[in-house]
Design a protein around this motif. Structure first.
Motif, PDB file in Angstrom:
ATOM      1  N   GLY A  36       0.808  -1.210   0.000  1.00 22.56           N
ATOM      2  CA  GLY A  36       0.000   0.000   0.000  1.00 22.56           C
ATOM      3  C   GLY A  36       0.837   1.255   0.000  1.00 22.56           C
ATOM      4  O   GLY A  36       0.503   2.252  -0.664  1.00 22.56           O
ATOM      5  N   ALA A  37       1.955   1.228   0.752  1.00 24.32           N
ATOM      6  CA  ALA A  37       2.836   2.394   0.774  1.00 24.32           C
ATOM      7  C   ALA A  37       3.479   2.618  -0.587  1.00 24.32           C
ATOM      8  O   ALA A  37       3.644   3.755  -1.041  1.00 24.32           O
ATOM      9  CB  ALA A  37       3.904   2.219   1.850  1.00 24.32           C
ATOM     10  N   LEU A  38       3.843   1.540  -1.272  1.00 25.79           N
ATOM     11  CA  LEU A  38       4.466   1.662  -2.591  1.00 25.79           C
ATOM     12  C   LEU A  38       3.528   2.294  -3.608  1.00 25.79           C
ATOM     13  O   LEU A  38       3.968   2.992  -4.532  1.00 25.79           O
ATOM     14  CB  LEU A  38       4.904   0.276  -3.078  1.00 25.79           C
ATOM     15  CG  LEU A  38       6.151  -0.317  -2.425  1.00 25.79           C
ATOM     16  CD1 LEU A  38       6.258  -1.802  -2.714  1.00 25.79           C
ATOM     17  CD2 LEU A  38       7.413   0.413  -2.900  1.00 25.79           C
ATOM     18  N   ASP A  92      -3.955   4.429   0.529  1.00 23.60           N
ATOM     19  CA  ASP A  92      -4.322   4.550   1.934  1.00 23.60           C
ATOM     20  C   ASP A  92      -5.209   3.393   2.391  1.00 23.60           C
ATOM     21  O   ASP A  92      -5.059   2.877   3.505  1.00 23.60           O
ATOM     22  CB  ASP A  92      -5.055   5.865   2.192  1.00 23.60           C
ATOM     23  CG  ASP A  92      -4.147   7.078   2.102  1.00 23.60           C
ATOM     24  OD1 ASP A  92      -2.919   6.875   2.020  1.00 23.60           O
ATOM     25  OD2 ASP A  92      -4.658   8.207   2.115  1.00 23.60           O
ATOM     26  N   ALA A  93      -6.134   3.006   1.559  1.00 21.32           N
ATOM     27  CA  ALA A  93      -7.089   1.970   1.945  1.00 21.32           C
ATOM     28  C   ALA A  93      -6.396   0.641   2.201  1.00 21.32           C
ATOM     29  O   ALA A  93      -6.708  -0.074   3.157  1.00 21.32           O
ATOM     30  CB  ALA A  93      -8.156   1.815   0.869  1.00 21.32           C
ATOM     31  N   ARG A  94      -5.428   0.290   1.326  1.00 17.36           N
ATOM     32  CA  ARG A  94      -4.722  -0.979   1.521  1.00 17.36           C
ATOM     33  C   ARG A  94      -3.927  -0.949   2.828  1.00 17.36           C
ATOM     34  O   ARG A  94      -3.935  -1.915   3.588  1.00 17.36           O
ATOM     35  CB  ARG A  94      -3.790  -1.263   0.335  1.00 17.36           C
ATOM     36  CG  ARG A  94      -3.066  -2.627   0.455  1.00 17.36           C
ATOM     37  CD  ARG A  94      -2.130  -2.856  -0.721  1.00 17.36           C
ATOM     38  NE  ARG A  94      -2.841  -3.206  -1.933  1.00 17.36           N
ATOM     39  CZ  ARG A  94      -2.872  -4.439  -2.461  1.00 17.36           C
ATOM     40  NH1 ARG A  94      -2.252  -5.432  -1.870  1.00 17.36           N
ATOM     41  NH2 ARG A  94      -3.527  -4.652  -3.571  1.00 17.36           N
ATOM     42  N   VAL A  95      -3.251   0.157   3.080  1.00 17.11           N
ATOM     43  CA  VAL A  95      -2.451   0.260   4.303  1.00 17.11           C
ATOM     44  C   VAL A  95      -3.336   0.184   5.537  1.00 17.11           C
ATOM     45  O   VAL A  95      -3.065  -0.562   6.482  1.00 17.11           O
ATOM     46  CB  VAL A  95      -1.632   1.561   4.306  1.00 17.11           C
ATOM     47  CG1 VAL A  95      -0.945   1.762   5.663  1.00 17.11           C
ATOM     48  CG2 VAL A  95      -0.592   1.543   3.194  1.00 17.11           C
ATOM     49  N   THR A  96      -4.393   0.979   5.547  1.00 14.83           N
ATOM     50  CA  THR A  96      -5.229   1.052   6.747  1.00 14.83           C
ATOM     51  C   THR A  96      -5.951  -0.252   7.033  1.00 14.83           C
ATOM     52  O   THR A  96      -6.059  -0.673   8.195  1.00 14.83           O
ATOM     53  CB  THR A  96      -6.246   2.193   6.638  1.00 14.83           C
ATOM     54  OG1 THR A  96      -6.996   2.051   5.433  1.00 14.83           O
ATOM     55  CG2 THR A  96      -5.559   3.534   6.643  1.00 14.83           C
TER      56      THR A  96
END
Length: 824
Positions: A218-220, A224-228
Motif C-alpha cells: 500500500g505504501a508503494l 491509503d485503503a490498503r495500508v489502513t
C-alpha cells in the motif's frame, strides 16, 4: 500488563487502521507513505550513523558477501536459470529462493557503507530479474501455486514487497502494479485478493506476515485503503484469545496464561510465536510517525507476551523443545532460535513505558549472535543496551517459578539449577506436528515427553536435533509407548502427505483432513492440565489414541490410510524444589502389545566420562541386569552434570548406555546427511504402575536420603494419584474420576480436579483447577480444625461444613486456570 479483547484492540489501533475497519476506501485516513517507506528502509538496510558503528560491521559485511555471491550465481546461470544451480519451473522452494536472492542483492545496494551502495548496475539486474521471474514463473496463475501454499501467499510476496521498497522509485516502473495484481491473485486463501479474517490460513503469524506485506504494498502505491485495512487486520493478533468467544473461529494466538497456538492446536511459541513477535514489532517500527493517533497500549500487550509467554520457555538462552512443533527436527539450535526474540525485545524497549525490565533481561541472557538479527539498527540498539553499565542484569523470571500453560498443554518448572519442561496433549491440543518432511518420527512427543535442562550446560550437547536423531522416538524421556515399529509418512505414502482427493474427506496436501489426521492430530482425552501454588505445581494427563486412529476405527478414513493405536496410561507430575515426582497407573500396551515407559534418555559425546551408579533396595550396589534399584545416578564427569532417579516403588528398571550413530536426515528429509555419534543413556520401566522422582544435580548422598525422605505416595491408580512432601508441608493430587468425592490424606476432593494444599506458618493455602476444562465448579474439603478465610481469588468461596472447611471454585469457562484461597 493488560489482556485485551478484540474490541479493546480496535480502540487502540492508530486512526488509520480504525478508519479502515469502519469506512470505505475513499474515506480512509491519510497515511504518510514516504515516512513508512523510509522507516522500512532503515529497518532492513540501516542508516549512515548506525552502519558506521563497529558492532554493525559484521552485519554489513554479511549483507555485502551475500549480494556478491548472488551476483556471481547470476553470472554463471545456465538456460532456464536466474541463479546457477537453482532450477525453476517445478520446485516452489527454489522459486522462493530466487526471489530471496534478488532481495539480498537489492539490500546491499541500499545499505549505507556497503561497497554496492547505489550500484545502478546491480539494481538494474534486480529489476530485470523480477521482470524475468514474473514473465516465466509467477505471472501465469494456471501454471503457478504448486507445492506449498505458504511460498505463494507469504514467502514470495515477502521478498517481492521488500525488494520493491529497496529499489529506487525510477526502477520500479510497472513492476509494482504488475506484482500487486499477481500477489493479490495468489492470495487464494483470502477473499477478493485481500485478507479474510474468517480464513483458516489467515491467523496468528501467517496473518502478521501477510498484512505486513500488504502494508508495504500500500505504501508503494500510495494506497491509503490498503495500508489502513492491513493495519486493522494485523491488529487483531494483539487480542488475547478467549476460547469461549472466538472471533472468526480463530484459536491461533496468545492466551491469558501465556500460551501460544498456531495451526489451530499446536503449541508453537518457539517457532511461529517468535515469527509473530518479530513481525508485529517490525510493524510498530514501520508505523512510527506515519499517521495520527496512537497505539500506546499495544506495546504493553507485546511486553506481556515476552514476560509471560517467552521468558518461562527460555532457559539460559535456550528455547525449549516443547513449543517448537516440527521445528525440533531442524539443525538450528535453541540458542539461535532466540536471536529474533532478543532483537524484538531490544526494539520493543523503545516503545514501552517502562523499558528497564526488558533492558535488564537483555543483559541477563547470554550474549546473542547478532548475525541472526534482521536490522542493523537493532544490532546497534542491542549493543548499546549490553554496554550500558548502569543497567544491571536481571531475569524476567523469578528464580523459582512454575508455569501452567494449560491452554497449550505444557508445563514449565524452574529452579536456579534446572528447568523441567513437560509436553502433554488432549482433545484440544495436538499430540505432535509433522509436515513437509520435517519431524518424521514425532508420534509420542505430546504423550508426557519431558526435558530436564541442567544449569551451566551447553544444551546443544544434551538436546536439539541430535537428541531426536540419536534417541529412539519410542524412548523419549517420560514417554509411555507400545513395543512396535512405525513407519514415517514418506515411507508409507511415497510423498510428504497422504493423497486421496477422491475420498469424501478430500485428502490433499493442505486440506483440513490432512491437518486433522496427518500433520497435527489431536488426542482423544479431556483430562490434561494442572494447578500451581506459588512456585510449586501438579499436572496430569490420561493418555489416549489420536484422532486418526479413532476415525479409522469408526470407518471414516480410507482403507489404505495407516493409523497407529497408542498405549494407555494415567500419569501425574508433582513439581517441588529438589525433585519432580512422576506417578503412572493403568499402563498398558493395548491389543496384547508390551509397553515401555522411559524414565529418562540423555545423550553425551562419545568421549565424555559418563558413569551410571545405583543402589538396590537392600542397600547393595546395583548393577545392570540385577534386581530393582532404589536409586540410580547418571553423571557426565566431562560436563560436570548429574541426574538422579529415586524410585518410590520397587520394580525392574532397564538402564544402560549405548553408542548410537545416525544421520540427522532420519528426522528431517532436508537436513544434511550428516551422521552424528552419541552415547545414549536410557532408563525404562515395563510395569503397569510405578512412582519415581527425578532429582536434578543429585549426589549419591542426596539419593540415599530418599530412603526415609520427605516423599510419600498417598495414592496411585487410574482414579487418584497423590503425593505428600512432608518437608514442604504439601499434599498434591490429581483426581481423574468423577462421581463421589475422593479422600486424599485429610482432603476430600470432588473430581476431576488438580489440587495442591500447603500448610505452613499457621496458614493453609489451597490451589485447585479443572484439567478437563468442562466443569462448572471444583471443590475440596479440608478436614480438621475450623479454618477462616484470609484471601481468595475471585470465584472462590469458603464455608464451614461438618468435619471441615469447603473450598469451592467456579471454574466455568476458566480454561484450566488455577484458583487459590489462603486460610488460617
Amino acid at each position: 500488563m493488560p489482556h485485551l479483547s478484540r474490541r479493546q484492540v480496535l480502540s487502540l489501533i492508530p486512526a488509520t487502521g480504525l478508519l479502515a475497519a469502519t469506512a470505505s476506501p475513499s474515506r480512509a485516513a491519510a497515511v504518510d507513505h514516504a515516512r513508512l517507506l523510509a522507516n522500512t528502509l532503515a529497518i532492513f538496510a540501516g542508516t549512515p550513523e548506525v552502519n558506521a558503528r563497529p558492532e554493525v560491521a559484521g552485519k554489513l559485511a554479511a549483507i555485502l558477501a551475500a549480494a556478491r555471491q548472488r551476483l556471481t550465481a547470476m553470472d554463471q546461470a545456465g538456460d532456464g536459470e536466474l541463479f546457477a544451480g537453482l532450477r525453476l519451473g517445478a520446485d516452489d522452494a527454489n522459486l522462493r529462493l530466487a526471489y530471496q536472492y534478488l532481495y539480498e542483492i537489492a539490500l546491499a545496494t541500499r545499505a549505507p557503507g556497503s561497497a554496492l551502495l547505489d550500484d545502478a548496475t546491480a539494481q538494474q539486474r534486480v529489476a530485470d530479474g523480477l521482470r524475468w521471474l514474473h514473465e516465466r514463473y509467477f505471472g501465469d496463475q494456471s501454471a503457478g501455486y504448486y507445492g506449498n501454499w505458504h511460498n505463494w501467499e507469504i514467502g514470495i510476496p515477502t521478498h517481492v514487497s521488500r525488494t520493491l521498497v529497496l529499489l529506487p522509485e525510477g526502477l520500479r516502473g510497472d513492476l509494482t502494479a504488475t506484482y500487486l495484481t499477481s500477489m493479490d491473485a495468489y492470495l487464494r486463501s483470502g477473499k477478493n485478493g485481500d485478507v479474510d479474517l474468517d480464513s483458516r490460513f489467515h491467523t496468528g503469524a501467517n496473518l502478521a506476515d501477510i498484512t505486513a506485506n500488504r502494508i508495504l504494498q500500500g505504501a508503494l502505491t500510495a494506497d491509503d485503503a490498503r495500508v489502513t485495512k492491513a493495519i486493522a487486520d494485523q491488529a487483531t493478533v494483539f487480542a488475547t484469545i478467549d476460547p469461549y468467544r472466538l472471533q472468526h473461529g480463530v484459536t491461533d494466538g496468545y492466551y491469558r496464561d501465556g500460551s501460544f497456538i498456531q495451526h489451530h492446536s499446536v503449541a508453537y511459541t518457539g517457532s511461529y510465536g517468535r515469527i509473530l513477535l518479530t513481525r508485529v514489532v517490525q510493524t510498530l517500527k514501520m508505523l512510527e510517525g506515519v499517521a495520527a493517533g496512537g497505539a500506546q497500549d499495544l506495546p504493553g500487550v507485546v511486553y506481556r507476551w515476552i514476560a509471560d509467554g517467552f521468558a518461562p520457555l527460555i532457559f539460559e538462552g535456550w528455547m525449549m523443545e516443547i513449543v517448537k512443533g516440527r521445528a525440533v527436527s531442524r539443525t538450528s539450535s535453541g540458542y539461535t532460535d532466540i536471536g529474533v526474540v532478543i532483537e524484538a525485545i531490544a526494539d520493543l524497549a523503545d516503545h514501552v513505558e517502562d523499558a528497564l525490565p526488558l533492558r535488564k533481561y537483555l543483559k541477563f541472557l547470554p550474549a546473542a549472535d547478532t548475525a541472526s538479527f534482521v536490522s542493523p539498527v537493532s544490532i546497534a540498539r542491542y549493543a548499546a543496551i549490553r554496554a550500558d553499565t548502569t543497567v544491571p542484569a536481571a531475569d524476567l523470571n523469578p528464580a523459582e517459578r512454575c508455569v501452567a500453560f494449560n491452554a497449550m498443554d505444557r508445563t514449565v518448572h524452574r529452579r536456579p539449577g534446572y528447568a523441567f519442561a513437560l509436553a502433554r496433549s488432549s482433545e484440544r491440543i495436538s499430540k505432535y506436528e509433522y509436515m513437509n518432511g520435517e519431524n518424521l518420527m514425532p508420534w509420542f512427543q505430546g504423550d508426557g515427553a519431558y526435558y530436564l535442562y541442567l544449569a551451566g550446560e551447553d544444551q546443544r550437547e544434551a538436546f536439539g536435533v541430535d537428541y531426536y536423531t540419536a534417541v529412539s522416538p519410542y524412548r523419549l524421556a517420560g514417554v509411555t509407548a507400545p513395543v512396535e515399529e512405525r513407519r514415517t509418512v514418506p515411507d508409507l505414502y511415497g510423498r510428504f502427505w497422504y493423497e486421496n482427493p477422491g475420498h469424501p474427506l478430500n485428502f490433499t496436501s493442505s486440506s483440513e483432513s490432512q491437518n486433522t489426521y496427518v500433520y497435527f492430530p489431536r488426542a482423544g482425552n479431556a483430562f490434561s492440565g494442572g494447578a500451581t501454588l506459588g512456585a510449586y505445581g501438579v499436572a496430569g494427563m490420561v493418555q489416549s489414541d489420536d484422532a486418526a486412529y479413532t476415525a479409522k476405527q469408526a470407518g471414516l478414513l480410507p482403507d489404505d490410510f495407516v493409523a497407529y493405536r497408542n498405549a494407555r496410561a494415567t500419569k501425574s507430575w508433582f513439581m517441588f524444589d529438589d525433585e519432580i515426582v512422576v506417578l503412572a497407573a493403568g499402563v498398558s500396551g493395548q491389543g496384547g502389545r508390551d509397553v515401555v515407559t522411559t524414565v529418562d534418555s540423555r545423550i553425551a559425546a562419545p568421549a565424555d566420562a559418563v558413569t551410571l551408579t545405583g543402589e538396590r533396595w537392600d542397600g547393595q550396589a546395583w548393577q545392570p541386569g540385577t534386581s530393582a534399584p532404589r536409586w540410580l545416578r547418571y553423571a557426565n564427569g566431562t560436563r560436570g552434570t548429574a541426574v538422579g532417579y529415586a524410585f518410590l516403588t520397587s520394580q525392574p528398571v532397564t538402564a544402560g548406555l549405548e553408542t548410537v550413530t545416525r544421520s540427522r536426515r532420519a528426522v528431517r528429509t532436508s537436513n544434511p546427511d550428516t551422521p552424528i555419534t552419541k552415547n545414549v543413556f536410557t532408563a525404562a520401566i515395563g510395569t503397569s504402575a510405578f512412582a519415581y522422582a527425578l532429582v536434578p544435580n543429585a549426589t549419591e548422598a542426596d539419593l540415599r536420603a530418599y530412603r526415609g525422605g520427605p516423599l510419600t505416595v498417598l495414592a496411585n491408580d487410574r482414579h487418584v494419584q497423590a503425593v505428600k512432601h512432608k518437608a514442604l508441608g504439601i499434599v498434591a493430587c490429581n483426581v481423574f474420576a468423577d462421581g463421589p468425592p475422593r479422600p486424599v490424606e485429610r482432603l476430600l476432593v470432588d473430581g476431576p480436579a488438580s489440587v495442591l494444599v500447603r500448610s505452613a506458618g499457621g496458614r493453609t493455602t489451597v490451589a485447585l483447577s479443572d484439567p478437563t476444562m468442562k466443569r462448572e465448579r471444583v471443590s475440596v474439603v479440608v478436614h480438621g480444625a475450623r479454618l477462616r478465610l484470609d484471601s481468595a481469588d475471585e470465584g472462590v468461596t469458603v464455608r464451614r461444613v461438618p468435619g471441615g472447611t469447603l473450598i469451592q471454585a467456579t471454574t466455568h469457562q476458566s480454561y484450566g486456570r488455577t484458583f487459590t484461597a489462603t486460610l488460617h
